[in-house]
Design a protein around this motif. Structure first.
Motif, PDB file in Angstrom:
ATOM      1  N   GLU A 601      -6.170   5.021   3.648  1.00 29.73           N
ATOM      2  CA  GLU A 601      -7.184   6.063   3.848  1.00 29.73           C
ATOM      3  C   GLU A 601      -6.681   7.170   4.760  1.00 29.73           C
ATOM      4  OE1 GLU A 601     -10.665   4.062   5.267  1.00 29.73           O
ATOM      5  OE2 GLU A 601     -11.295   3.438   3.250  1.00 29.73           O
ATOM      6  N   LYS A 602      -6.025   6.813   5.841  1.00 31.15           N
ATOM      7  CA  LYS A 602      -5.592   7.786   6.844  1.00 31.15           C
ATOM      8  C   LYS A 602      -4.567   8.759   6.274  1.00 31.15           C
ATOM      9  CE  LYS A 602      -3.623   7.912  11.544  1.00 31.15           C
ATOM     10  NZ  LYS A 602      -3.170   7.048  12.671  1.00 31.15           N
ATOM     11  N   TYR A 603      -3.659   8.264   5.433  1.00 28.98           N
ATOM     12  CA  TYR A 603      -2.587   9.110   4.918  1.00 28.98           C
ATOM     13  C   TYR A 603      -2.785   9.460   3.447  1.00 28.98           C
ATOM     14  CZ  TYR A 603      -0.621   7.702   9.352  1.00 28.98           C
ATOM     15  OH  TYR A 603      -0.439   7.479  10.686  1.00 28.98           O
ATOM     16  N   ASP A 604      -4.005   9.215   2.961  1.00 28.01           N
ATOM     17  CA  ASP A 604      -4.398   9.643   1.621  1.00 28.01           C
ATOM     18  C   ASP A 604      -3.416   9.148   0.551  1.00 28.01           C
ATOM     19  OD1 ASP A 604      -6.129  10.897  -0.134  1.00 28.01           O
ATOM     20  OD2 ASP A 604      -5.056  12.812  -0.066  1.00 28.01           O
ATOM     21  N   ALA A 605      -3.055   7.865   0.628  1.00 29.89           N
ATOM     22  CA  ALA A 605      -2.158   7.281  -0.377  1.00 29.89           C
ATOM     23  C   ALA A 605      -2.906   7.135  -1.699  1.00 29.89           C
ATOM     24  CB  ALA A 605      -1.657   5.921   0.094  1.00 29.89           C
ATOM     25  N   PRO A 606      -2.369   7.652  -2.794  1.00 34.25           N
ATOM     26  CA  PRO A 606      -3.111   7.650  -4.061  1.00 34.25           C
ATOM     27  C   PRO A 606      -3.152   6.298  -4.765  1.00 34.25           C
ATOM     28  CG  PRO A 606      -0.971   8.700  -4.351  1.00 34.25           C
ATOM     29  CD  PRO A 606      -1.110   8.425  -2.884  1.00 34.25           C
ATOM     30  N   MET A 607      -2.249   5.357  -4.401  1.00 33.30           N
ATOM     31  CA  MET A 607      -2.256   4.081  -5.128  1.00 33.30           C
ATOM     32  C   MET A 607      -1.722   2.964  -4.246  1.00 33.30           C
ATOM     33  SD  MET A 607      -0.664   3.132  -8.898  1.00 33.30           S
ATOM     34  CE  MET A 607       1.052   2.927  -8.462  1.00 33.30           C
ATOM     35  N   VAL A 608      -2.334   1.782  -4.388  1.00 34.99           N
ATOM     36  CA  VAL A 608      -1.831   0.556  -3.781  1.00 34.99           C
ATOM     37  C   VAL A 608      -1.622  -0.435  -4.915  1.00 34.99           C
ATOM     38  CG1 VAL A 608      -2.202  -1.265  -2.091  1.00 34.99           C
ATOM     39  CG2 VAL A 608      -3.154   1.014  -1.694  1.00 34.99           C
ATOM     40  N   LYS A 609      -0.420  -1.039  -4.980  1.00 37.86           N
ATOM     41  CA  LYS A 609      -0.072  -1.894  -6.103  1.00 37.86           C
ATOM     42  C   LYS A 609       0.344  -3.271  -5.614  1.00 37.86           C
ATOM     43  CE  LYS A 609       1.527  -2.687 -10.426  1.00 37.86           C
ATOM     44  NZ  LYS A 609       1.837  -4.125 -10.242  1.00 37.86           N
ATOM     45  N   VAL A 610      -0.216  -4.321  -6.232  1.00 36.30           N
ATOM     46  CA  VAL A 610       0.248  -5.679  -5.954  1.00 36.30           C
ATOM     47  C   VAL A 610       1.574  -5.875  -6.688  1.00 36.30           C
ATOM     48  CG1 VAL A 610      -0.244  -8.135  -6.160  1.00 36.30           C
ATOM     49  CG2 VAL A 610      -2.110  -6.524  -5.720  1.00 36.30           C
ATOM     50  N   THR A 611       2.622  -6.220  -5.960  1.00 37.18           N
ATOM     51  CA  THR A 611       3.938  -6.351  -6.563  1.00 37.18           C
ATOM     52  C   THR A 611       4.146  -7.746  -7.134  1.00 37.18           C
ATOM     53  OG1 THR A 611       5.100  -7.201  -4.619  1.00 37.18           O
ATOM     54  CG2 THR A 611       4.762  -4.805  -4.735  1.00 37.18           C
ATOM     55  N   GLY A 612       5.230  -7.897  -7.910  1.00 39.44           N
ATOM     56  CA  GLY A 612       5.579  -9.211  -8.440  1.00 39.44           C
ATOM     57  C   GLY A 612       6.050 -10.161  -7.366  1.00 39.44           C
ATOM     58  N   GLY A 613       6.349  -9.641  -6.176  1.00 36.58           N
ATOM     59  CA  GLY A 613       6.796 -10.475  -5.068  1.00 36.58           C
ATOM     60  C   GLY A 613       5.679 -10.826  -4.111  1.00 36.58           C
ATOM     61  N   GLN A 614       4.424 -10.686  -4.566  1.00 30.17           N
ATOM     62  CA  GLN A 614       3.245 -11.088  -3.783  1.00 30.17           C
ATOM     63  C   GLN A 614       3.089 -10.261  -2.512  1.00 30.17           C
ATOM     64  OE1 GLN A 614       4.094 -15.312  -3.297  1.00 30.17           O
ATOM     65  NE2 GLN A 614       3.030 -15.822  -5.200  1.00 30.17           N
ATOM     66  N   ARG A 615       3.214  -8.945  -2.659  1.00 29.32           N
ATOM     67  CA  ARG A 615       3.007  -8.035  -1.540  1.00 29.32           C
ATOM     68  C   ARG A 615       2.212  -6.824  -2.027  1.00 29.32           C
ATOM     69  NH1 ARG A 615       9.064  -7.859   1.070  1.00 29.32           N
ATOM     70  NH2 ARG A 615       9.495  -6.560  -0.732  1.00 29.32           N
ATOM     71  N   LEU A 616       1.853  -5.939  -1.102  1.00 31.07           N
ATOM     72  CA  LEU A 616       1.134  -4.717  -1.436  1.00 31.07           C
ATOM     73  C   LEU A 616       2.041  -3.518  -1.208  1.00 31.07           C
ATOM     74  CD1 LEU A 616      -2.387  -5.455   0.094  1.00 31.07           C
ATOM     75  CD2 LEU A 616      -1.741  -5.469  -2.318  1.00 31.07           C
ATOM     76  N   ASP A 617       2.188  -2.687  -2.220  1.00 32.28           N
ATOM     77  CA  ASP A 617       3.053  -1.512  -2.185  1.00 32.28           C
ATOM     78  C   ASP A 617       2.171  -0.271  -2.077  1.00 32.28           C
ATOM     79  OD1 ASP A 617       5.065   0.339  -2.441  1.00 32.28           O
ATOM     80  OD2 ASP A 617       5.922  -0.517  -4.260  1.00 32.28           O
TER      81      ASP A 617
END
Length: 834
Positions: A601-617
């Motif tokens: 929210e603070k840096y206005d990131a347009p997308m958050v993606k769950v990766t195949g390595g079980q993390r958030l990108d």
């Protein structure tokens, strides 16, 4: 339009020269210039205009780039240095919009006006767009240049379905690349046979069957009626029979047409293409033209081989050695890995033609040679193309094959009465003008001349005359010519690290230890590097080898890292970055999730993606915000996930015995311990680990570099897996009884890999190169395992410093300075992006 980029060559000091202006910085235009320079290097003052904002590259190798088999840097033909060294001014990213023949000038989009004495038009061809509703929707792309490849790669990154309209050469190569990138691909082809211009029905059937085995859907005899859209973006394709096929991207690959608009507006004679004579001169004696944009003796060519013949004739003409171009007989190869296909000439048959056919159903081989008046007029080979060059040579020369008619279909060795059972002798029997490398237009005589001039290895031949430097399908022919020409003097063995040195990767690693070399300049000086500062290939490798050999002694050289490793984030195609915080074993908690949500929210990131390595990108972070993002994530206790690095990436786990009724051991707990042991470690390439709690293998441990499969009696340890473009299942290394033994063997295997593998070599190709038995033997004794593991843990005491924490703690000045200098044109950016 991109701003023009100029590479100004140094002018030759001699008197006034004729001004040659080339419109088109592609394969034809630059090859014509190369041919002229080879004859009279100081005759012309040369300016080349290119519409694309980049140097000349090999367009026929775009398919391997799409498939992930090549990078952009590997398909560049002429570097900026080439233009400068030859006194050429390259104006790239500035399309010529008008030719004024009265004043003999060209006018570019930027307003730049350039006078000429001779003008060369090499504008190539434009993709044909079928005029159906929806053709202008976002997501409808063609396949002609690097920008098209980038659009397809962006679509493939999101997954989903792709439709390729056109089952010709380009369409099938596009479909192959998108399929390898993980998309569900459907090919729509109007005609009943794939590649009907190059293949007969039988070969087309074999090709279709093979592509369908690979998961593609092939629809022949299918006519596209409409491209469907939703919210302005492509959503599918509707066929004439009402069938609807979902699509997230549609690739138009139905054909090309000569790009003649500029010539037509200038008043030159144009029909289907720009009309040229045998010397490639247009209706204006001061204007020449070559390539896909021309029409010669009623024909337009859409393949690369005729371009080389045209360029030679043009160079002969402008340097007063007029020879003339009489047209070309063409051959075709499909650049799809694992499929051998060759065709040449006319295979339509008809009155007076005789078909000679051989089929081997078990091996998937089909050969057909068409003979008329005792001469080969066409050939189609599928599954075994070794004799393609020989058939093509006989076809072009129109040689009488009466004497070898009975053995013709069995190939050159048998047709020669058994005298050529040695494949090297078969190549030796080819004439000097026989084509060896179709991608670069190199004949047998040119290859032999290059070898006799001092090129005594495959790499040297590739560097000297470009044979085998593109798709590699002619590599066996070049190797045979090396053997025939040099006998036992052929230089074999591993390729050198790069063109800066004659040493291999293994040599350099050994000499660093033997000579106690402690820095990159030290290595280059002692090992006689031929360049002052190395290149983008050798510097990252040297940096890693020194880090591995001298932990705690050698200081990491950030300048020698790829851009992602320098920036501690993954650069994206729009110039923003993605940030991946580490989640130990795939576990997280409310504090970490809140921190990630706050950053988004603070840096206005347009997308958050769950990766195949079980993390958030987290995607779309501006480069100037990176230090602040890292600080915020660090405050929540999160460190870099090294998703950008040639290092440990992730340790994937399943929930194991703590929650799962099938779990045999605590896979999650073990995964967390392994990740805390191994994070931060630099490797020859990216390294992935997984721990599965039972043989059901939910964490996919058997396609990782190191995998642990928990069983009732302990732990099975697997190595050398790869889930990328070329999938490889792991090999079983050993079984152990305890977590401690599993962790010790993990550390030992990683250190063995770190010490022996070549830079940018994943564990899968490393094990295939050295053999599994070599790895098992190296780790057979407990003392050896303890020694390797101890070296790894010692190295880790210097490596487990979080780079984000350093930046967040105030060490930002050098980062901000670097941020200001990173541009999308950096060669390191191009390497990483490709």
């Amino acid at each position: 339009m991109n701003a023009p980029v100029n590479f100004e060559g140094n002018a030759f000091p001699e008197g006034p020269r004729e001004r040659l202006v080339v419109i088109g910085n592609g394969m034809a235009g630059c090859r014509a210039v190369e041919e002229i320079l080879a004859r009279e290097p100081e005759r012309f003052e040369i300016t080349i205009f290119g519409a694309e904002p980049r140097v000349n590259y090999n367009r026929i190798m775009l398919s391997p780039v799409l498939a992930g088999e090549k990078t952009f840097d590997e398909i560049v033909i002429n570097t900026p240095e080439w233009y400068a060294e030859n006194g050429i001014t390259l104006v790239s990213g500035d399309k010529v919009e008008r030719i004024d023949r009265d004043t003999q000038t060209v006018i570019a989009a930027s307003g730049r006006t350039e006078p000429y004495d001779k003008l060369l038009i090499a504008t190539g061809s434009d993709p044909f767009i079928i005029p159906v509703p929806g053709k202008d929707l976002d997501g409808v792309v063609t396949f002609r240049d690097l920008d098209d490849v980038d659009r397809m790669l962006a679509a493939a990154d999101k997954g989903g379905s792709a439709v390729v309209i056109g089952g010709g050469l380009l369409g099938l190569e596009a479909a192959h690349g998108l399929s390898l990138r993980g998309m569900q691909v459907s090919v729509i082809h109007l005609m009943p046979t794939l590649m009907e211009r190059q293949l007969d029905e039988a070969a087309g059937f074999l090709l279709r069957s093979e592509l369908e085995k690979r998961g593609q859907t092939i629809l022949t005899g299918a006519n596209t009626k409409e491209i469907l859209g939703k919210d302005g973006h492509v959503a599918g394709v509707r066929l004439e029979d009402g069938t609807e096929i979902p699509a997230d991207i549609v690739v138009m690959a139905v054909g090309i047409r000569p790009a003649t608009g500029l010539a037509k507006e200038a008043g030159l004679d144009v029909e289907r293409g720009i009309l040229v004579d045998d010397h490639m001169v247009t209706s204006d004696p001061n204007v020449l033209s070559v390539g896909e944009c021309v029409q010669h003796r009623g024909l337009c060519y859409g393949l690369v081989a005729p371009l080389w013949d045209m360029c030679r004739a043009l160079a002969d003409h402008v340097t007063d050695r007029a020879t003339g171009y009489e047209g070309s007989v063409t051959s075709t190869k499909l650049k799809v890995s694992g499929i051998d296909l060759f065709s040449a000439g006319d295979f339509s048959g008809g009155e007076g033609c005789e078909d000679i056919v051989m089929r081997d159903a078990a091996r998937g081989i089909y050969k057909r040679v068409i003979v008329k008046d005792s001469r080969i007029v066409g050939a189609v080979l599928y599954g075994d193309t070794a004799d393609g060059s020989w058939y093509f040579d006989l076809l072009k020369k129109g040689e009488d094959v009466s004497d070898i008619r009975e053995a013709l279909i069995f190939g050159q060795a048998f047709a020669s009465g058994g005298a050529l059972l040695d494949p090297n002798a078969a190549v030796a029997a080819l004439s000097d003008d026989a084509e060896i490398c179709g991608c670069n237009g190199v004949s047998k005589g040119q290859v032999v001349s290059c070898i006799e001039g001092g090129a005594h290895s495959l790499d040297a031949v590739r560097s000297g005359c470009k044979a085998s430097a593109s798709c590699g399908s002619c590599t066996n022919l070049v190797e045979s010519l090396l053997a025939v020409t040099l006998g036992g003097e052929v230089e074999t063995g591993p390729a050198t690290m790069c063109k800066c040195t004659s040493f291999t990767h293994d040599d350099v690693r050994a000499l660093i230890l033997e000579k106690n070399l402690t820095s990159i300049p030290h290595v280059m000086q002692e090992l006689h590097w031929s360049t002052p500062d190395g290149c983008a290939s050798c510097r990252p490798a040297l940096n890693y080898y020194l880090l591995c050999a001298l932990p705690g002694v050698y200081e990491d050289d950030q300048k020698s890292r790829f851009v992602n490793e320098r920036m501690h984030a993954n650069i994206q195609k729009d110039g923003t970055y993605s940030v991946v915080p580490r989640m130990w074993g795939g576990l997280t908690n409310p504090r970490e999730l809140r921190a990630i949500a706050d950053v988004v929210e603070k840096y206005d990131a347009p997308m958050v993606k769950v990766t195949g390595g079980q993390r958030l990108d987290i995607f779309g972070i501006k480069k100037e915000d990176l230090p602040a993002v890292w600080a915020d994530l660090n405050a929540a206790g999160m460190v870099s996930g090294h998703a950008y690095g040639k290092s440990l990436r992730t340790v994937k786990t399943c929930v194991g015995s703590e929650w799962c009724r099938f779990g045999t051991q605590d896979s999650t707990g073990l995964g967390v311990k392994i990740e805390r042991m191994t994070w931060g470690s630099w490797m020859p390439h990216k390294f992935k680990i997984a721990v599965s709690g039972c043989p059901r293998n939910c964490a996919e441990a058997t396609i990782k570099d190191f995998g642990v499969v928990c069983v009732d009696s302990g732990y099975e340890l697997h190595v050398g897996g790869n889930g990328g473009i070329k999938v490889r299942a792991t090999d079983l290394l050993c079984k152990v009884a305890t977590e401690e033994e599993a962790m010790e063997m993990c550390a030992a295997f990683i250190q063995l890999y770190r010490e022996e593998a070549r830079y940018l070599e994943r564990t899968a190709p490393w094990i295939e190169r050295v053999g599994l038995e070599h790895v098992k033997l190296a780790l057979a004794e407990p003392e050896a395992v303890r020694a390797y593991a101890a070296r790894f843990r010692h190295s880790q005491t210097f490596m487990q410093d979080d780079p984000w924490a350093k930046r967040a703690a105030g060490e930002r000045a050098d980062l901000h300075q670097h941020l200001a200098t990173v541009r999308p044109s950096d060669s390191s950016f191009q390497l990483e992006k490709a």
